[in-house]
Design a protein around this motif. Structure first.
Motif, mmCIF file in Angstrom:
data_model
loop_
_atom_site.group_PDB
_atom_site.id
_atom_site.type_symbol
_atom_site.label_atom_id
_atom_site.label_comp_id
_atom_site.label_asym_id
_atom_site.label_seq_id
_atom_site.Cartn_x
_atom_site.Cartn_y
_atom_site.Cartn_z
ATOM 1 N N GLU A 6 0.746 -0.962 -0.183
ATOM 2 C CA GLU A 6 0.225 0.182 -0.298
ATOM 3 C C GLU A 6 1.114 1.220 0.172
ATOM 4 O O GLU A 6 1.512 1.362 0.448
ATOM 5 N N SER A 7 0.339 2.570 -0.333
ATOM 6 C CA SER A 7 0.921 3.574 -0.570
ATOM 7 C C SER A 7 -0.412 5.060 -0.750
ATOM 8 O O SER A 7 -1.148 3.995 -0.940
ATOM 9 N N GLY A 9 -0.961 6.751 1.692
ATOM 10 C CA GLY A 9 -1.565 7.662 3.444
ATOM 11 C C GLY A 9 -0.614 9.274 3.755
ATOM 12 O O GLY A 9 0.663 9.282 3.386
ATOM 13 N N LEU A 20 -5.463 5.903 -1.852
ATOM 14 C CA LEU A 20 -4.672 5.439 -1.670
ATOM 15 C C LEU A 20 -4.293 4.346 -3.440
ATOM 16 O O LEU A 20 -5.045 4.263 -3.604
ATOM 17 N N CYS A 22 -2.773 0.631 -4.208
ATOM 18 C CA CYS A 22 -2.035 -1.114 -3.535
ATOM 19 C C CYS A 22 -1.629 -1.893 -4.597
ATOM 20 O O CYS A 22 -2.511 -2.453 -5.379
ATOM 21 N N THR A 119 -0.859 1.672 5.097
ATOM 22 C CA THR A 119 -0.643 2.375 5.382
ATOM 23 C C THR A 119 -1.037 3.233 6.433
ATOM 24 O O THR A 119 -2.311 3.318 5.844
#
Length: 125
Positions: A6-7, A9, A20, A22, A119
């Motif tokens: 995940e990224s 956040g 977000l 994934c 995240t």
């Protein structure tokens, strides 16, 4: 072995937006059903949204109309667009994969075999 990362956040003000991502690797992403969950401090992990391999979507009542889940099979990525965020949306957000593609209970953590590391999303009032 499927890996999920995940990224996206971060810290956002109430009423703002965040997206977000994934990214999945190690399998055939287009055949998976995917979900987003979240976990606030001292609370159980809760369902946020689900997208089937067909594109059908499901949402928790608490986010319906504000969050949108989508997927890009060419990029092996699932997204969660978060709009009109509230302080109560503060949590660690996790994506999850059901490689069977036959998710019966989309809101149950047991329905998913693979999870990302999460995240953090923090919404300030």
């Amino acid at each position: 072995q499927v890996q999920l990362v995940e990224s996206g956040g971060g810290l956002v003000q109430a009423g703002g937006s965040l997206r977000l991502s994934c990214a999945a690797s190690g399998g055939t992403f287009s055949t998976y059903n995917m979900g987003w969950f979240r976990q606030a401090p001292e609370k159980e992990r809760e369902f946020v949204a689900h997208i089937r391999r067909s594109g059908s979507t499901y949402y928790a009542d608490s986010v319906k109309g504000r969050f949108t889940i989508s997927r890009d099979n060419a990029k092996n990525t699932v997204y969660l667009q978060m709009n009109s965020v509230k302080p109560e949306d503060t949590a660690v957000y996790y994506c999850a994969a059901d490689p069977t593609g036959r998710t019966w209970r989309v809101g149950a953590t047991q329905s998913y075999d693979y999870w990302g590391q999460g995240t953090q999303v923090t919404v300030s009032s």
